[in-house]
Design an enzyme around this catalytic site. Structure first.
Site, short mmCIF file in Angstrom:
data_model
loop_
_atom_site.label_atom_id
_atom_site.label_comp_id
_atom_site.label_asym_id
_atom_site.label_seq_id
_atom_site.Cartn_x
_atom_site.Cartn_y
_atom_site.Cartn_z
N TYR A 150 17.65 -53.16 32.16
CA TYR A 150 18.17 -54.25 31.32
C TYR A 150 19.13 -55.12 32.13
O TYR A 150 19.79 -54.63 33.04
CB TYR A 150 18.87 -53.67 30.08
CG TYR A 150 19.36 -54.75 29.18
CD1 TYR A 150 18.47 -55.68 28.65
CD2 TYR A 150 20.72 -54.88 28.88
CE1 TYR A 150 18.91 -56.72 27.84
CE2 TYR A 150 21.17 -55.91 28.07
CZ TYR A 150 20.26 -56.82 27.55
OH TYR A 150 20.70 -57.84 26.78
N TYR A 160 27.18 -52.90 26.10
CA TYR A 160 26.18 -52.07 26.77
C TYR A 160 26.84 -50.88 27.49
O TYR A 160 26.19 -49.95 27.90
CB TYR A 160 25.36 -52.93 27.75
CG TYR A 160 23.95 -52.42 27.95
CD1 TYR A 160 23.02 -52.39 26.93
CD2 TYR A 160 23.56 -51.95 29.20
CE1 TYR A 160 21.74 -51.93 27.13
CE2 TYR A 160 22.26 -51.48 29.42
CZ TYR A 160 21.37 -51.47 28.38
OH TYR A 160 20.09 -51.00 28.58
P1 NAI Z 1 13.47 -44.72 23.34
O1 NAI Z 1 14.69 -44.13 22.71
O2 NAI Z 1 12.23 -44.74 22.52
O3 NAI Z 1 13.17 -44.03 24.75
C1 NAI Z 1 14.15 -43.40 25.55
C2 NAI Z 1 13.53 -42.09 25.99
O4 NAI Z 1 14.34 -41.38 26.94
C3 NAI Z 1 13.29 -41.13 24.82
O5 NAI Z 1 11.93 -40.79 24.72
C4 NAI Z 1 14.13 -39.92 25.20
O6 NAI Z 1 13.64 -38.69 24.68
C5 NAI Z 1 14.05 -40.01 26.72
N1 NAI Z 1 15.02 -39.12 27.37
C6 NAI Z 1 16.35 -39.01 27.11
N2 NAI Z 1 16.88 -38.03 27.86
C7 NAI Z 1 15.87 -37.52 28.63
C8 NAI Z 1 15.79 -36.50 29.61
N3 NAI Z 1 16.86 -35.76 29.97
N4 NAI Z 1 14.59 -36.23 30.18
C9 NAI Z 1 13.48 -36.94 29.84
N5 NAI Z 1 13.50 -37.93 28.91
C10 NAI Z 1 14.68 -38.21 28.32
O7 NAI Z 1 13.90 -46.22 23.70
P2 NAI Z 1 13.22 -47.35 24.63
O8 NAI Z 1 13.91 -48.60 24.27
O9 NAI Z 1 11.75 -47.27 24.54
O10 NAI Z 1 13.72 -46.96 26.08
C11 NAI Z 1 12.88 -46.89 27.20
C12 NAI Z 1 13.53 -47.52 28.41
O11 NAI Z 1 13.63 -48.93 28.21
C13 NAI Z 1 14.95 -47.02 28.71
O12 NAI Z 1 15.11 -46.95 30.12
C14 NAI Z 1 15.79 -48.15 28.17
O13 NAI Z 1 17.08 -48.20 28.73
C15 NAI Z 1 14.92 -49.33 28.58
N6 NAI Z 1 15.25 -50.61 27.96
C16 NAI Z 1 15.35 -50.69 26.60
C17 NAI Z 1 15.71 -51.88 26.00
C18 NAI Z 1 15.90 -51.94 24.51
O14 NAI Z 1 16.56 -52.89 24.02
N7 NAI Z 1 15.34 -51.03 23.76
C19 NAI Z 1 15.97 -53.12 26.79
C20 NAI Z 1 15.77 -52.94 28.21
C21 NAI Z 1 15.44 -51.71 28.77
#
Ligand code: NAI
Length: 272
Positions: A150, A160
């Protein structure tokens, strides 16, 4: 819409928690494009069981792995190659979590053991994943590794919190490891800097509703959705982007190059 862009390609997709997850949408689209993969998430995240629905839909197997554990990652990479029948062509790192954000700690009042945990999960896990893939020589030539990030890595978004620092670190790992992966294995490594997106991780950021609305009004094309992010990732996994590497690629409807937009200005100008 299938063009078989990923026909015959094999990979690992981290981070599909529920239907709103960016990784979930990506898995659906990779499957549509003919790719096969293993789904993985932290053992605790699997308790909800949603990932099994995705696995059934996409003919994927699920292997639990805490992305901070080298032992789990080694097992994941070995088993994935066994299940899929060979080396890997793509890996999606879609993982993020800040304990300070979760526990409501302000950036000026961080708990540093929370910071370390969040950094390990959100940033160092990308290095650990790549180092495991590299040491096991698990990637095919012209493979592609993508992590999500991000823009708070470059600019200030106060709420953030320490995720901004984690994302800066993650992007740097992408470049640093990307050099060695490119030179030694002909594998490309990129990060996609995505618009705010209403997922579990996204909605955890304080003031998310205002934040996402503001980004939408600032961007000439509006915010990029999770589905659109998945589409973009497909291009990076496909053979159409073989020489794109070491990049932080903005997928944000133009937000990152804006100063101000008319729609945002209108909020501050008195009606004549
Ligand atoms: P999400 O909450 O659906 O996905 C985050 C994932 O990280 C979850 O599946 C969670 O179980 C996993 N996770 C957490 N700890 C873990 C560990 N120890 N080992 C393995 N997996 C682990 O949310 P989202 O938004 O799909 O996030 C995916 C990526 O996108 C992240 O890197 C997030 O920072 C990034 N992102 C999200 C934005 C948003 O506004 N939602 C904007 C820009 C980037």
């Amino acid at each position: 819409m299938s063009h078989n862009l990923l026909k015959g390609k094999r990979g690992i997709i981290f981070g599909a928690l529920d239907e709103s997850s960016i990784a979930w949408k990506t898995a659906e689209k990779v499957f549509e494009q003919g790719g096969s993969f293993v789904l993985t998430n932290a053992p605790v995240a699997m308790r909800m069981g949603a990932i099994n629905t995705l696995a059934e839909k996409t003919n994927a197997q699920v292997i639990p792995a805490d992305a901070t554990s080298i032992e789990d990652l080694e097992n994941l990479v070995e088993k994935s190659m066994e299940i899929l029948g060979g080396k890997l062509d793509f890996v999606l790192h879609s993982i993020g979590m800040s304990v300070n954000v979760r526990k409501g700690r302000h950036y000026t009042d961080l708990n540093y053991s929370f910071s370390e945990k969040g950094w390990d999960v959100s940033a160092l896990s990308f290095h650990k994943t790549m180092q495991t893939l590299y040491k096991k020589d698990a990637m095919n030539e012209w493979g592609s590794i993508v992590a999500l990030t991000y823009m708070a890595a470059q600019r200030v978004f106060p709420d953030y919190n320490d995720m901004a620092d984690n994302k800066a670190y993650l992007e740097s790992i992408g470049r640093s490891f990307g050099y060695f992966f490119g030179r030694d294995k002909k594998v490309r490594v990129n990060t996609i800097s995505q618009s705010p997106t209403p997922t579990t991780a996204g909605k955890g950021v304080k003031g998310f509703d205002g934040f996402i609305e503001y980004a939408d009004k600032m961007s000439p094309l509006g915010n990029a959705t999770a589905d659109e992010c998945a589409d973009y990732t497909i291009t990076l996994f496909s053979d159409l982007t073989k020489k794109v590497t070491l990049q932080n690629l903005y997928h944000d409807g133009g937000f990152s190059n804006m100063g101000v937009s008319q729609m945002v200005m209108d909020k501050f100008v008195d009606e004549q």
